[in-house]
Scaffold this motif. Structure first.
Motif, mmCIF file in Angstrom:
data_model
loop_
_atom_site.group_PDB
_atom_site.id
_atom_site.type_symbol
_atom_site.label_atom_id
_atom_site.label_comp_id
_atom_site.label_asym_id
_atom_site.label_seq_id
_atom_site.Cartn_x
_atom_site.Cartn_y
_atom_site.Cartn_z
ATOM 1 N N THR A 39 0.982 -1.377 0.021
ATOM 2 C CA THR A 39 0.089 0.083 0.002
ATOM 3 C C THR A 39 0.861 1.279 0.144
ATOM 4 O O THR A 39 1.786 1.439 0.682
ATOM 5 N N VAL A 40 0.648 2.074 -0.900
ATOM 6 C CA VAL A 40 1.502 3.297 -1.177
ATOM 7 C C VAL A 40 0.651 4.458 -0.548
ATOM 8 O O VAL A 40 -0.699 4.649 -0.883
ATOM 9 N N SER A 41 1.211 5.338 0.257
ATOM 10 C CA SER A 41 0.761 6.560 0.983
ATOM 11 C C SER A 41 1.898 7.720 0.795
ATOM 12 O O SER A 41 3.031 7.517 0.493
ATOM 13 N N THR A 51 -5.089 6.442 -10.481
ATOM 14 C CA THR A 51 -6.182 6.218 -11.252
ATOM 15 C C THR A 51 -7.352 5.647 -10.249
ATOM 16 O O THR A 51 -6.775 4.625 -9.401
ATOM 17 N N ASP A 52 -8.477 6.201 -10.090
ATOM 18 C CA ASP A 52 -9.704 5.732 -9.244
ATOM 19 C C ASP A 52 -9.161 5.475 -7.909
ATOM 20 O O ASP A 52 -9.610 4.843 -7.155
ATOM 21 N N SER A 53 -8.000 6.380 -7.152
ATOM 22 C CA SER A 53 -7.543 6.135 -6.003
ATOM 23 C C SER A 53 -7.284 4.810 -5.421
ATOM 24 O O SER A 53 -7.745 4.582 -4.533
ATOM 25 N N GLN A 54 -6.470 4.098 -6.413
ATOM 26 C CA GLN A 54 -6.149 2.649 -6.169
ATOM 27 C C GLN A 54 -4.745 2.944 -5.838
ATOM 28 O O GLN A 54 -3.673 3.073 -6.516
ATOM 29 N N PHE A 55 -4.266 2.579 -4.399
ATOM 30 C CA PHE A 55 -3.044 2.708 -4.206
ATOM 31 C C PHE A 55 -2.595 1.397 -3.410
ATOM 32 O O PHE A 55 -1.434 1.432 -2.790
ATOM 33 N N LYS A 56 -2.823 0.237 -3.878
ATOM 34 C CA LYS A 56 -2.497 -1.012 -3.625
ATOM 35 C C LYS A 56 -1.947 -1.823 -4.809
ATOM 36 O O LYS A 56 -2.512 -1.567 -5.740
ATOM 37 N N THR A 57 -1.234 -2.679 -4.543
ATOM 38 C CA THR A 57 -0.607 -3.577 -5.627
ATOM 39 C C THR A 57 -1.843 -4.708 -5.527
ATOM 40 O O THR A 57 -2.377 -4.901 -4.552
ATOM 41 N N ARG A 58 -2.092 -5.069 -6.884
ATOM 42 C CA ARG A 58 -3.379 -6.124 -7.013
ATOM 43 C C ARG A 58 -3.155 -7.546 -6.684
ATOM 44 O O ARG A 58 -3.802 -7.976 -5.652
ATOM 45 N N ALA A 70 5.943 17.052 -9.115
ATOM 46 C CA ALA A 70 6.486 18.383 -8.780
ATOM 47 C C ALA A 70 6.858 18.082 -7.374
ATOM 48 O O ALA A 70 6.629 17.193 -6.734
ATOM 49 N N SER A 71 7.340 19.373 -6.660
ATOM 50 C CA SER A 71 7.619 19.362 -5.252
ATOM 51 C C SER A 71 6.315 18.860 -4.460
ATOM 52 O O SER A 71 5.341 19.215 -4.352
ATOM 53 N N ASN A 72 6.719 17.693 -3.606
ATOM 54 C CA ASN A 72 5.631 16.932 -2.836
ATOM 55 C C ASN A 72 4.565 16.319 -3.601
ATOM 56 O O ASN A 72 3.337 16.294 -2.994
ATOM 57 N N ALA A 73 4.849 16.231 -5.048
ATOM 58 C CA ALA A 73 3.414 15.514 -5.533
ATOM 59 C C ALA A 73 4.024 14.392 -6.481
ATOM 60 O O ALA A 73 4.942 14.419 -7.264
ATOM 61 N N TRP A 74 3.451 13.051 -6.018
ATOM 62 C CA TRP A 74 3.636 11.923 -6.830
ATOM 63 C C TRP A 74 2.718 11.303 -7.415
ATOM 64 O O TRP A 74 1.443 11.491 -7.194
ATOM 65 N N TYR A 75 2.889 10.463 -8.530
ATOM 66 C CA TYR A 75 1.905 10.137 -9.232
ATOM 67 C C TYR A 75 2.190 8.316 -9.267
ATOM 68 O O TYR A 75 3.154 7.798 -9.619
ATOM 69 N N LEU A 76 1.194 7.533 -8.868
ATOM 70 C CA LEU A 76 1.454 6.068 -8.865
ATOM 71 C C LEU A 76 0.570 5.540 -10.259
ATOM 72 O O LEU A 76 -0.612 5.770 -10.462
ATOM 73 N N ALA A 77 1.112 4.769 -10.828
ATOM 74 C CA ALA A 77 0.555 4.011 -12.028
ATOM 75 C C ALA A 77 1.287 2.501 -11.961
ATOM 76 O O ALA A 77 2.102 2.159 -11.789
ATOM 77 N N THR A 80 -2.780 -1.785 -10.070
ATOM 78 C CA THR A 80 -3.253 -1.658 -8.739
ATOM 79 C C THR A 80 -4.762 -1.938 -8.583
ATOM 80 O O THR A 80 -5.476 -2.361 -9.408
ATOM 81 N N THR A 81 -5.141 -1.877 -7.180
ATOM 82 C CA THR A 81 -6.424 -2.306 -6.906
ATOM 83 C C THR A 81 -6.669 -1.199 -5.901
ATOM 84 O O THR A 81 -5.912 -0.621 -5.051
ATOM 85 N N ALA A 82 -7.873 -1.062 -5.354
ATOM 86 C CA ALA A 82 -8.287 -0.371 -4.211
ATOM 87 C C ALA A 82 -8.078 -0.876 -2.985
ATOM 88 O O ALA A 82 -8.242 -2.041 -2.741
#
Length: 82
Positions: A39-41, A51-58, A70-77, A80-82
């Protein structure tokens, strides 16, 4: 972290003030090798969006990538799953 994890594994992205190791444009790949879901936070004021606020590996062998946009801004792709 290496080895096969059998329990859940949290990953927390630090704020830039706490850790300035990663410059904007950095990529980090994370792969779930065991049965323990990852789980990523983020630690405020840092944020991570996905995407769809899914922050866990499936499932086992799922792979995700974190990109610092950007500064303090990360993207997760990735897988994933919810």
């Amino acid at each position: 972290v290496t080895g096969v994890q059998t329990c859940a594994l949290p990953i927390s992205i630090p704020s830039d003030t706490a850790d300035s190791t990663f410059p904007i444009g950095s990529w980090i790949e994370v792969r779930q090798m065991g049965t323990g879901q990852i789980t990523v936070s983020a630690t405020s004021p840092a944020t991570v969006v996905a995407t769809d606020s899914q922050f866990k590996t499936r499932v086992r062998y799922s792979s995700v990538v974190l990109e610092k946009r950007a500064s303090n801004a990360w993207y997760l792709a990735g897988d994933t799953t919810a």
